[in-house]
Design a protein around this motif. Structure first.
Motif, PDB file in Angstrom:
ATOM      1  N   LYS A  45      40.680 -12.003  23.709  1.00 21.77           N
ATOM      2  CA  LYS A  45      41.955 -12.211  23.012  1.00 21.77           C
ATOM      3  C   LYS A  45      42.411 -13.626  23.295  1.00 21.77           C
ATOM      4  O   LYS A  45      42.372 -14.074  24.449  1.00 21.77           O
ATOM      5  CB  LYS A  45      43.025 -11.238  23.490  1.00 21.77           C
ATOM      6  CG  LYS A  45      42.926  -9.866  22.922  1.00 21.77           C
ATOM      7  CD  LYS A  45      44.139  -9.050  23.311  1.00 21.77           C
ATOM      8  CE  LYS A  45      44.008  -7.647  22.757  1.00 21.77           C
ATOM      9  NZ  LYS A  45      45.148  -6.809  23.150  1.00 21.77           N
ATOM     10  N   LEU A  46      42.844 -14.314  22.255  1.00 23.77           N
ATOM     11  CA  LEU A  46      43.337 -15.676  22.404  1.00 23.77           C
ATOM     12  C   LEU A  46      44.792 -15.720  21.971  1.00 23.77           C
ATOM     13  O   LEU A  46      45.166 -15.116  20.966  1.00 23.77           O
ATOM     14  CB  LEU A  46      42.524 -16.634  21.528  1.00 23.77           C
ATOM     15  CG  LEU A  46      41.039 -16.732  21.849  1.00 23.77           C
ATOM     16  CD1 LEU A  46      40.287 -17.380  20.708  1.00 23.77           C
ATOM     17  CD2 LEU A  46      40.834 -17.503  23.137  1.00 23.77           C
ATOM     18  N   LYS A  47      45.591 -16.461  22.715  1.00 24.73           N
ATOM     19  CA  LYS A  47      46.986 -16.631  22.347  1.00 24.73           C
ATOM     20  C   LYS A  47      47.155 -18.068  21.875  1.00 24.73           C
ATOM     21  O   LYS A  47      46.812 -19.008  22.599  1.00 24.73           O
ATOM     22  CB  LYS A  47      47.892 -16.356  23.544  1.00 24.73           C
ATOM     23  CG  LYS A  47      49.367 -16.247  23.167  1.00 24.73           C
ATOM     24  CD  LYS A  47      50.217 -15.915  24.361  1.00 24.73           C
ATOM     25  CE  LYS A  47      50.169 -14.424  24.619  1.00 24.73           C
ATOM     26  NZ  LYS A  47      51.179 -13.996  25.599  1.00 24.73           N
ATOM     27  N   CYS A  48      47.657 -18.238  20.662  1.00 24.54           N
ATOM     28  CA  CYS A  48      47.814 -19.591  20.145  1.00 24.54           C
ATOM     29  C   CYS A  48      49.062 -20.233  20.737  1.00 24.54           C
ATOM     30  O   CYS A  48      49.796 -19.625  21.517  1.00 24.54           O
ATOM     31  CB  CYS A  48      47.816 -19.598  18.618  1.00 24.54           C
ATOM     32  SG  CYS A  48      49.368 -19.133  17.876  1.00 24.54           S
ATOM     33  N   THR A  49      49.316 -21.454  20.339  1.00 28.86           N
ATOM     34  CA  THR A  49      50.406 -22.250  20.889  1.00 28.86           C
ATOM     35  C   THR A  49      51.734 -21.503  20.916  1.00 28.86           C
ATOM     36  O   THR A  49      52.444 -21.537  21.901  1.00 28.86           O
ATOM     37  CB  THR A  49      50.551 -23.546  20.068  1.00 28.86           C
ATOM     38  OG1 THR A  49      49.346 -24.288  20.213  1.00 28.86           O
ATOM     39  CG2 THR A  49      51.702 -24.386  20.558  1.00 28.86           C
TER      40      THR A  49
END
Length: 194
Positions: A45-49
């Motif tokens: 899972k990636l969390k953007c800015t």
């Protein structure tokens, strides 16, 4: 089918990633149908800015560079942890492999900084984020890159760099043109209202 690897670091800017998904996706449905985009990250899972969460289709250790025709890298914010992923050896090695194979690499804004750190831009022309007193452009120059500070988009052989989020769509369209043709790219632009 020409495949684009969208390489996402934690803390990436959603708008800079979305232009690649949209332009390549529009080509798949309304252009010549010859492109496909695959999202790749170092984490499940990636969390953007700004806290938007993305689940990449593949993890970086599953990538076979031979299966892809181009690499796309959006920028991100240091405060959101962008450089932790973008400067990791796994991330940098993917960049090196694409460049070694002469494949297209398109980056937006500070997406050029991991290119610089990887070494693929040594003695080549490029640009990166141009505001904030040029601090990011000076960082790029420290990687022995010939920074063109006033050029919004710089293309040096197989590598596209740009200087801020306003260049996102033009970079994505240039990538599509390089993968297909100017005529096809113009068709997709029209379909998208540009």
């Amino acid at each position: 089918m020409k495949k684009v690897l969208l390489l996402l670091a934690n803390g990436f800017e959603a708008v800079e990633a979305s232009v690649f998904t949209d332009v390549i996706g529009w080509n798949e449905t309304d252009g010549d149908g010859s492109t496909k985009l695959v999202t790749v990250g170092l984490r499940e899972k990636l969390k953007c800015t700004f806290n938007f969460t993305v689940i990449p289709e593949m993890l970086i250790n599953e990538v076979n560079v031979d299966e892809f025709d181009a690499l796309a890298i959006p920028g991100g914010f240091e405060e959101a942890g962008f450089y932790e992923d973008a400067y990791s050896e796994d991330f940098l090695n993917i960049i090196r492999e694409f460049d070694k194979a002469g494949k297209i690499i398109a980056s937006i804004c500070v997406g050029a900084l991991p290119l610089g750190k990887s070494g693929v831009l040594v003695n080549r022309n490029a640009t990166t984020y141009n505001l904030n007193n040029g601090i990011r452009q000076r960082e790029l120059a420290e990687f022995k890159v010939n920074v063109l500070p006033d050029e919004p988009i710089v293309i040096d052989k197989n590598i596209i760099t740009s200087y801020n989020p306003s260049t996102a769509f033009p970079v994505a369209f240039k990538l599509l043109e390089m993968l297909t043709s100017e005529e096809n790219c113009n068709k997709v632009k029209c379909k998208m209202g540009f």
